[in-house]
Enzyme design. Structure first.
Site: not given
Ligand SMILES: [Mg+2]
Ligand SMILES: [Zn+2]
Lengths: 99, 498, 496
Positions: C78, C153, C177
């Site tokens: 990420k 997210s 997330s």
């Protein structure tokens, strides 16, 4: 009556160093007001006897020994700088207080 | 027509608040392992943490916590069982994260005091300065303003930032309101900072060099009409970089406030900057709105919860208090109050103690430090300990005098040379060929020459009028270019004339 | 589609260990899949082709040293974690072009484990969002239905798994997330106990809530990755200095016999779609048939969780994001020689931050400011205490808690982008976990009208192994029903 006025949003935005364009400000003020309405529920949740909790962990006294660890090279430190000069970060003129 | 200081203190009662920031002399920064060496090349002591890079996290320096607790204990503070760090949020380019990790409502030390002595019209008087809090925080980076006039911030075209200082551990020591000092407010302020500096130095926690910024003082001053029992509006003077400036700044603000109040104007609560050259203060840029620092508990750090054992270990390691030590030394050296006070004022206590420890007689050591060396320091406008001669060198000079290898006059010459950087006393003596004329036969020859030149004076001495010997001794000293030991000359002269 | 990319990480690791395939071949297969599909999915913000191949070759060279059970297996990272020399944007324009001069501790651990990092995945800007639509670089699409969001997210990290672009990925979870994207993409994601995985190098959104965690297509793969990235880190003062629970052993044992499983009353019922509720009920039945005791528990203060979260997270964020000021790194706008540093800061922050980030910064600044602190931030902190007490009470009765991960399946891109409060409701079931710092997993519970449904398991702090016992047991039963991991049913991607 909204919870937060347009002027108050503008003042808070300035405190957060965000210059909002006029049309942005109008949209945001309404949205922030809606969010505040939704989150205000927390005010009914707990009385004075409930302690505040700022962190999920209870641990204390986490420290490191006073031992030097190599720093970055100045080149690495400055590698992301929008501007630099003489191994220093170059920034626009600073207003405000004399240091 | 400005009020005189006497008029000011007759009409108004001052209140003080003193905030001292001390840079600790830890090896590494408050929250990262970067070195803290003063004067390093720009940005060579920086890392992701102290540059506030995305993702970097702080970890507290254990030594910094210990130093702060020791400061608190030395200032008679209570140590908070569980104190926390907080973020103080405000934007400024010298602060990499745009928040300062500090302590807010849960500082590590609270409620202490420090007694300071000030010479008053009624003799030496003790003032108790109450300490509100002692807390930990981090220093900011340094900016260099380019373009415009004289490196000042106003009119600069741009600024250059060096973050070597960012994150150096700072301890902030805040007094409660100091009242009841009357006209001695400036002296009390100075004595407080000085005593605090001595304590910090004895603890070994900081270099306490005001001129390098490792000890910085902000002085809050307010005035209220005498007897009103009220507290006036205060100004906060920053940039006070020497002990002398502390005194000047407080006195100057008192006079400035009184001038405003007398004209019926009000004092604005604001930050002012002390001007070292003029001794006046200048208003900082007034802020459009009150600061709103949005303090909240620092979520990246855990609380500091020193247990009793840790605190007691630190307490047992505390050095003797400077005030206690002074009393002990005064007793040991048999010095009258006034002279002890003079020694303290001159910052000579440590120096004399070290000189005595190296074998010098206390009276002689004191004489040199407070006399000739102080005179030279004053001339150069520097602190006594920075004048360029060490206790070891002074002890050696005292020794050379006592064995007759130097006269007082020659010794003064040696002191000046050592201070001028010409080397140790022995090498100065060697290179300059300084020596006491102690060859008795040549001394006797010089004395006989003097007697022969002034037979009438010799006769006076012979008949018992001893003060007359001075003229003869003077002549001998002149003859030997001051290199003779005057006491020995006198002895020999009286022997010859008896 | 190459066979290799459909395999699990543990299968790939075994093949590499036996030298039946090289790390380079495995890495190349995934890079090929990325270049074939990512114009559609947009899971990646940066693909480090050369770097990944070099890491793979190094892993092959060190084959015999076998640095970890995941030696040579590729992973998607990420873009909120700092990787030295690799662009790290957090999905924001304000960090465009920034290449960190250091590695996050998670990255160091991955490198030490010879895990190959393929590149950086897309995300809502600064992890603020539940759909990945808030990325400054455009949305990520859900491989199950490319008109739908992949969650947020960490939508990029989840979509990369479902699109077989990587068998492993790292996510971060501040309010859900990791778990919410896992739920809507039919993958597995774990938010470890707060303090279980170092936050050093994780660009902070909300420091007291953020936690990085493992994502994969199977429970065992997730456990293997969990073991690699977890553990004490002296660079993170909030990192727990205790042994990591043996999550791999738990995933392998996958046994719930005699366990007490609590269903959180407040996280079921009204507001949860029928398909979601049905899959949840079926999962409970499976666990019961495997010997677990299902008990309903009540956590009455969870209803305040969303409010508390949307005060605490923005408050901390307003401070954490203050450093993006155009002085030391990242974007700088308006430096024309006439403007002050203050003006340049404000202009840059206005131009560099997206709407959701600005919204939250202003909200957080407000909640902390003089006069409002007690009513907002202060009250939210008290709610945190109440929620933690609810968890403690529940865990005095049961070993783990369960709920659906999200109230709905993946919604359409654009559907909620103009209604922040509706968007926030996506995280209603995941948020209490972050407020209390406990551990949680989402794993697939099946499909509802062709779209994945997530099942959430919540374990007490430092009992992360229980997630894997329960998750492993449920997965075994469901996999036999589906004939393999649910992701094998992802429709073939049609790249135009
Ligand atoms: Mg301070
Ligand atoms: Zn550093």
């Amino acid at each position: 009556m909204p919870r937060i006025s347009r002027d108050e949003v503008a003042r808070i935005a300035a405190l957060a160093r965000i210059t909002l364009r006029d049309e942005e400000l109008s949209g945001l003020a309404g949205q922030i007001d809606g969010i505040l309405d939704a989150v205000a529920v927390v005010q009914e949740a707990a009385g004075a006897d409930v302690p505040a909790m700022s962190h999920p962990l209870e641990i204390t006294n986490v420290t490191r020994p006073d031992v030097i660890v190599p720093s970055l090279t100045p080149e690495a430190s400055l590698s992301g700088a929008p501007a630099s000069e003489e191994s220093r970060f170059r920034v626009p003129q600073i207003l405000g207080e004399e240091a | 027509m400005a009020l005189t200081y006497e008029e000011v203190v007759a009409k108004y009662e001052p209140s003080l608040g003193l905030e001292v920031h001390v840079e600790l002399n830890t090896q590494t920064k408050m929250f990262c392992g970067c070195a803290t060496e003063f004067g390093a090349a720009p940005n060579t002591q920086t890392c992701p943490v102290c540059l506030g890079m995305p993702g970097a996290l702080p970890v507290v320096n254990e030594k910094a916590i210990e130093s702060t607790i020791r400061i608190g204990l030395a200032l008679n503070c209570a140590i908070t069982p569980k104190s926390r760090f907080a973020r103080k949020n405000y934007f400024y380019p010298d602060m990499p994260k745009n928040f300062q990790i500090s302590q807010y409502d849960e500082p590590i030390c609270t409620n202490g005091y420090l007694d300071v002595e000030v010479e008053t019209d009624e003799g030496i008087k003790t003032f108790r300065i109450e300490i509100e809090r002692v807390h930990m925080e981090e220093d900011t980076g340094k900016s260099l303003h380019v373009g415009g006039a004289t490196g000042r911030i106003h009119g600069a075209e741009y600024s250059l930032l060096d973050y070597n200082r960012a994150g150096i551990p700072l301890v902030e020591i805040v007094t409660k309101v100091v009242s009841g000092t009357g006209k001695y407010a400036p002296e009390v302020a100075k004595a407080y900072v000085k005593e605090l500096r001595d304590i910090l130095r004895s603890l070994g926690v900081s270099d306490v060099k005001m001129e390098q910024g490792s000890l910085r003082c902000d002085a809050n001053v307010s005035l209220a009409p005498t007897g009103s029992g009220k507290l006036g509006t205060r100004s906060e003077t920053k940039n006070v970089n020497s002990l002398r400036s502390v005194e000047r700044a407080v006195r100057g603000e008192m006079i400035r406030h009184a001038g405003l109040l007398d004209k019926g104007e009000r004092v604005i609560q604001e930050t002012r900057h002390f001007q070292e050259d003029t001794g006046a203060t200048r208003s900082g840029r007034s802020k459009e709105q009150a600061e709103d620092y949005r303090y909240f508990p620092e979520p990246d750090l855990t609380p500091v919860a020193p247990d009793a054992e840790w605190i007691e270990r630190l307490r047992s390691d505390l050095p003797e208090k400077p005030s206690v030590r002074r009393a002990r030394l005064q007793d040991q050296w048999q010095v009258p109050d006034k002279e002890m006070a003079a020694m303290v004022n001159a910052g000579a206590v440590d120096l004399v103690e070290e000189t005595v420890a190296l074998g010098a007689d206390p009276t002689k050591a004191r004489g040199w430090w407070l006399g000739e060396i102080s005179r030279l320091a004053n001339e150069a406008e520097i602190e006594l300990n920075a004048v360029g001669i060490s206790p070891k060198q002074v002890a050696r000079i005292v020794e050379l005098i006592s064995v007759g290898e130097l006269t007082d006059k020659l010794a003064r010459q040696v002191v000046a040379s050592v201070i001028a950087g010409e080397g140790d006393p022995d090498s100065v003596i060697a290179t300059k060929g300084i020596k006491v004329v102690s060859d008795e036969s040549s001394l006797i020859a010089a004395i006989e020459k003097a007697i022969a030149a002034q037979p009438d004076i010799a006769e006076k001495v012979r008949s018992g009028h001893l003060p007359a010997a001075g003229a003869l001794i003077g002549a001998v000293m002149k003859e030997t270019k001051g290199q003779a030991d005057a006491a020995r000359v006198r002895e020999l002269l009286l022997g010859l004339l008896s | 589609m190459s066979d290799l990319i459909k395999k699990s990480a543990s299968e790939l690791a075994a093949l590499i260990a036996k030298k039946e395939v090289s790390s380079r071949e495995v890495t190349q297969a995934h890079l090929d899949q990325i270049s074939k599909t990512d114009s559609l999915i947009h899971a990646f913000l940066y693909v480090d082709t050369d770097g990944a191949l070099a890491q793979a070759e190094l892993a092959d060279k060190n084959h015999d040293a076998r640095k970890s059970p995941l030696h040579g297996v590729p992973l998607a990272l990420k873009d909120v974690l700092a990787q030295k020399g690799i662009p790290t944007t957090c999905g924001s324009k304000i960090l465009e072009g920034w290449r960190p001069p250091y590695d996050a501790t998670v990255v160091t651990k991955l490198k030490d484990a010879a895990v190959v990092i393929l590149g950086k995945t897309n995300m809502d800007e600064f992890a603020m969002g539940s759909s990945t639509e808030n990325s400054a670089y455009g949305p990520t699409r859900n491989p199950w239905d490319t008109d739908r969001i992949p969650g947020g997210s960490g939508g990029g990290s989840a979509a990369a798994l479902a699109a077989f672009q990587a068998p492993l990925s790292i996510g971060t979870d501040t309010g859900g997330s990791i778990r919410q994207p896992a739920a809507v993409t039919g993958t597995v994601g774990v938010k470890p106990t707060y303090g279980g995985v170092s936050r050093y190098g994780l660009v902070a959104f909300s420091s007291s809530l953020d936690q990085a965690g493992p994502c994969a297509r199977t429970v065992l793969d997730t456990a293997l990755l969990h073991q690699v990235i977890a553990g004490h880190d002296p660079k993170d003062a909030t990192s727990i200095n205790a042994p990591v629970p043996d999550v791999v052993a738990a995933a392998e044992r996958a046994d719930v016999k005699g366990m007490k499983i609590g269903v959180v009353k407040e996280l079921t019922g009204a507001g949860y779609e029928k398909g979601v509720a049905d899959r949840f009920a079926e999962s409970l039945a499976i666990l019961e048939s495997q010997g677990a005791e299902i008990i309903e528990v009540s956590c009455p203060n969870f209803r305040f969780a969303l409010g508390a979260y949307y005060l605490i997270a923005p408050s901390e964020a307003s401070s954490n994001l203050a450093r993006f000021d155009a002085m030391r790194y990242g974007l700088r706008i308006g430096d024309d020689g006439t403007k002050s540093a203050e003006e340049v800061m404000s202009l840059t922050r206005d131009a560099g931050f997206g709407d959701e980030v600005k919204r939250r910064i202003i909200l957080g600044t407000y909640a902390l400011s003089a006069g409002y602190y007690d009513a907002f931030y202060g009250s939210a902190q008290k709610v945190r205490t109440l929620i933690t007490r609810d968890f403690a009470a529940a865990y005095s009765k049961v070993d783990v808690l369960v709920s659906p991960t999200t109230p709905t399946v993946a919604f359409k891109i654009g559907e909620k982008s103009n209604d922040p409060v509706a968007m926030y409701l996506s995280d209603v079931a995941t948020i209490p976990v972050n407020l209390a710092g406990v551990a949680s997993m989402s794993l697939p519970a099946g499909l509802s009208e062709g779209l994945p449904v997530g099942f959430q398991i919540i374990a007490p702090a430092m009992k992360d192994d229980r997630l894997y016992l329960v998750g492993g047991a449920l997965e075994r039963e469901l996999n036999s029903k589906w004939n393999g991991p649910l992701t094998h049913q992802v429709p073939d991607l049609v790249v135009r």
